[in-house]
Scaffold this motif. Sequence first.
Motif, mmCIF file in Angstrom:
data_model
loop_
_atom_site.group_PDB
_atom_site.id
_atom_site.type_symbol
_atom_site.label_atom_id
_atom_site.label_comp_id
_atom_site.label_asym_id
_atom_site.label_seq_id
_atom_site.Cartn_x
_atom_site.Cartn_y
_atom_site.Cartn_z
ATOM 1 N N ILE B 107 0.843 -1.205 0.000
ATOM 2 C CA ILE B 107 0.000 0.000 0.000
ATOM 3 C C ILE B 107 0.877 1.254 0.000
ATOM 4 O O ILE B 107 0.684 2.168 -0.812
ATOM 5 C CB ILE B 107 -0.960 -0.020 1.209
ATOM 6 C CG1 ILE B 107 -1.928 -1.201 1.048
ATOM 7 C CG2 ILE B 107 -1.721 1.280 1.338
ATOM 8 C CD1 ILE B 107 -2.737 -1.517 2.266
ATOM 9 N N LEU B 108 1.876 1.265 0.885
ATOM 10 C CA LEU B 108 2.788 2.418 0.923
ATOM 11 C C LEU B 108 3.613 2.494 -0.362
ATOM 12 O O LEU B 108 3.788 3.567 -0.944
ATOM 13 C CB LEU B 108 3.721 2.311 2.131
ATOM 14 C CG LEU B 108 3.079 2.517 3.497
ATOM 15 C CD1 LEU B 108 4.097 2.238 4.601
ATOM 16 C CD2 LEU B 108 2.544 3.930 3.622
ATOM 17 N N GLY B 109 4.110 1.336 -0.796
ATOM 18 C CA GLY B 109 4.973 1.303 -1.983
ATOM 19 C C GLY B 109 4.249 1.788 -3.226
ATOM 20 O O GLY B 109 4.770 2.621 -3.978
ATOM 21 N N VAL B 110 3.036 1.269 -3.436
ATOM 22 C CA VAL B 110 2.286 1.677 -4.633
ATOM 23 C C VAL B 110 1.845 3.136 -4.513
ATOM 24 O O VAL B 110 1.873 3.884 -5.496
ATOM 25 C CB VAL B 110 1.071 0.738 -4.849
ATOM 26 C CG1 VAL B 110 0.157 1.273 -5.943
ATOM 27 C CG2 VAL B 110 1.554 -0.659 -5.222
ATOM 28 N N GLY B 111 1.469 3.555 -3.308
ATOM 29 C CA GLY B 111 1.063 4.955 -3.113
ATOM 30 C C GLY B 111 2.191 5.921 -3.444
ATOM 31 O O GLY B 111 2.022 6.863 -4.220
ATOM 32 N N ILE B 112 3.376 5.652 -2.882
ATOM 33 C CA ILE B 112 4.520 6.537 -3.137
ATOM 34 C C ILE B 112 4.942 6.445 -4.604
ATOM 35 O O ILE B 112 5.169 7.454 -5.273
ATOM 36 C CB ILE B 112 5.706 6.161 -2.218
ATOM 37 C CG1 ILE B 112 5.321 6.365 -0.752
ATOM 38 C CG2 ILE B 112 6.928 6.975 -2.552
ATOM 39 C CD1 ILE B 112 6.302 5.736 0.228
ATOM 40 N N GLY B 113 5.022 5.200 -5.095
ATOM 41 C CA GLY B 113 5.486 4.991 -6.477
ATOM 42 C C GLY B 113 4.564 5.643 -7.495
ATOM 43 O O GLY B 113 5.022 6.298 -8.437
ATOM 44 N N ALA B 114 3.247 5.479 -7.317
ATOM 45 C CA ALA B 114 2.293 6.049 -8.277
ATOM 46 C C ALA B 114 2.358 7.574 -8.251
ATOM 47 O O ALA B 114 2.280 8.225 -9.295
ATOM 48 C CB ALA B 114 0.881 5.563 -7.964
#
Lengths: 297, 176
Positions: B107-114
């Motif tokens: 969730i954090l990874g995709v949020g930051i990455g997106a």
Amino acid sequence: MRDFARNRSSRLPRPTPYRSALLILAIFVVAVLLLIADQAGLLGPVRSQAVSLLSPVLQSLSRAREQLSGVSQGLTDVEQLNARIRELEAQVSQLESDRIASLALQQENQQLREQLAIEAKRPWKLLGVDVIARSPDEGRQVLLLGVGSEQGVEPGMAVIAKEGSSPETLIGIVEQVGPRSSSVLLVTDFASVVSALVYHENQNAQGIVQGRWQTGSRLSLEQVERSIPLAAGDVVVTAGLSAQFSADLPRAAIPKNIPIGIVESAQNNGHSQTAEVRPFVDPERVRYVWVILSHGE
Amino acid sequence: MGDSQPRRIEEFVAREIALALMLLALVLVQSALLLPTTLSPLLVLMLCRSLLVGPASASRWALYGGLSLDLMASSFLGTHTIALLSALLLPWWLLSRLSRSNWLLPILGVGIGATIYYAVLGLLTSWLVAPVPAQIYGLIVVLPGVLLALIPSLPVYLCMRWLEERRRGEVPIEIY
């Protein structure tokens, strides 16, 4: 253990942190080099060939999407669903496939009739084509068509569409052309600028229609002189002067008097007027368009 | 013994071509079949891949997928690759201390990455095509894009983790 040994010998060495960083750096450098080369126009032919190769696949996917959207639309209406069930019960599979084929022919017939009606009204030569793909992200508003230079399409040509009882409306300009494919920059994209005429009662004034999709609306009409007060309901059409705004486009590539939209609200900002314009046709929804190959002006 | 190195290179090339074709197919489906939304399946898959196996493997996805996206979006070749590469590096670096079994990781990874992906894409588009007002671009493109990417992030990550563990479990070199 023999298998283990075989697997070990056939595997590539595991990446170390140093090799990983090197790979990422190499890919970044490749991407930057490609960007520079493409911006300099060196990769245009390669890109055209690649899109042309993909064009048949996109057309197949586009047909599949049409069939899927037809099914989902039917599912939303209970009456249609019941009728569909009764119909399916009454028909054998062969008749059903015949029916789908005849629907496709009917749609094509309708599109050709619309094309003939436009050509009878206007001195234009049109090329009708299905939209095969759209821009996969929201950065740009672009359509991909399955026709290209082999069919006579050139950059700068106007692309029109109809939706229901709407007039034939400008939805975009051909931007890039390959042998069998082309991309169309929609009028709603923020990079699109089209010269326009707005009709208010028996007068008209010139202005510029600019895409506003990325900024939350669709079209805005700008730089309209104050002497003719704009009002909601005024009709906006092309002025045919777009060559002035983009040196890349062939001169007078967009014919005059193609409907664009209707004024929804107008503001006076002192020295000129601006207006929000609602397009007659929503460019995001069109599935079939016509490229104006020649306009006899 | 003498021909083992060429065979390894052939296998490597075949794997890369298969990966490139798979990502091209994904982008074609995204362009032709999906409704015009800001959802980018490739972005979610690539970010999850980066969080699971590291950025080196995911960077190859960024190259092949990015070039495919550029072809479909008529953007300059390399634009999407740079945006995808930028998107995968920072989340991996920030979250590398978290366990792969931590549900917050995707969730954090995709949020930051997106967020980084859409921001870099916006910057490149502004620079190469035409300027876009940052605040409005953030509201119209970045915010919906990030929220839509977050929705499938956890199930996609769990599926990929399960597949990765299964794949590794079948390879003796990882067991013994």
